[in-house]
Design a protein around this motif. Sequence first.
Motif, mmCIF file in Angstrom:
data_model
loop_
_atom_site.group_PDB
_atom_site.id
_atom_site.type_symbol
_atom_site.label_atom_id
_atom_site.label_comp_id
_atom_site.label_asym_id
_atom_site.label_seq_id
_atom_site.Cartn_x
_atom_site.Cartn_y
_atom_site.Cartn_z
ATOM 1 N N UNK A 111 6.662 1.781 7.520
ATOM 2 C CA UNK A 111 6.545 0.707 6.533
ATOM 3 C C UNK A 111 5.156 0.709 5.887
ATOM 4 N N UNK A 112 4.152 1.163 6.624
ATOM 5 C CA UNK A 112 2.788 1.211 6.085
ATOM 6 C C UNK A 112 2.635 2.252 4.980
ATOM 7 N N UNK A 113 3.622 3.126 4.820
ATOM 8 C CA UNK A 113 3.577 4.148 3.782
ATOM 9 C C UNK A 113 4.169 3.661 2.459
ATOM 10 N N UNK A 114 4.854 2.538 2.506
ATOM 11 C CA UNK A 114 5.514 2.019 1.301
ATOM 12 C C UNK A 114 4.491 1.477 0.297
ATOM 13 N N UNK A 115 4.766 1.640 -0.998
ATOM 14 C CA UNK A 115 3.886 1.058 -2.020
ATOM 15 C C UNK A 115 3.798 -0.462 -1.856
ATOM 16 N N UNK A 116 2.601 -0.991 -2.107
ATOM 17 C CA UNK A 116 2.396 -2.421 -1.929
ATOM 18 C C UNK A 116 1.287 -2.872 -2.877
ATOM 19 N N UNK A 117 1.631 -3.647 -3.879
ATOM 20 C CA UNK A 117 0.664 -4.070 -4.892
ATOM 21 C C UNK A 117 -0.467 -4.908 -4.284
ATOM 22 N N UNK A 118 -0.131 -5.790 -3.378
ATOM 23 C CA UNK A 118 -1.149 -6.638 -2.751
ATOM 24 C C UNK A 118 -2.195 -5.777 -2.021
ATOM 25 N N UNK A 119 -1.729 -4.782 -1.273
ATOM 26 C CA UNK A 119 -2.641 -3.886 -0.562
ATOM 27 C C UNK A 119 -3.463 -3.052 -1.554
ATOM 28 N N UNK A 120 -2.794 -2.586 -2.593
ATOM 29 C CA UNK A 120 -3.485 -1.787 -3.621
ATOM 30 C C UNK A 120 -4.610 -2.602 -4.257
#
Length: 149
Positions: free
Chosen positions: A100-109
């Motif tokens: 799941x940590x590999x999935x794109x994530x706008x908040x993390x970006x």
Amino acid sequence: MKKILIALLSIVFSCSLQAKDRLEVYKDYDLGTEIMTVTTVKVDPNMGDVYLAGLQNSWVKAVKIQKELGYIKDWKIYGSDLPNSGDFNMLLVVTFNNSADLEPNKKKYDAFMKKWTEADEKMSNEIAAKYPDVRKLTGEYQLREIMLK
């Protein structure tokens, strides 16, 4: 008769071996949840220190930020003691807690980009432009631990 008995026993024995010629996931082994991404690199002779200096101000800086933010579990660089053998002589490894940590994530970006400045981006691009002079990427892998029971 003895030869026939030996032949029959051999067939029975080999059939029992063939019955277990493959293992079943979750029955015979488990899969870990951690994911490792591994990049294999062939660094040109006598260019290891040059490449590491570039990594220090680009890739290493980025993974340190990611680890600080909790997006990755860990990172490592491995170098071969025999740098002129094989298809690669350096590994760049990033460990994630799960897929799941590999999935794109706008908040993390967005959180990462607050720490990764425009100056960092510019320096990273300048360094990366010189990489073809000192190294060649030879592979990328996504690995998961296999735990035999």
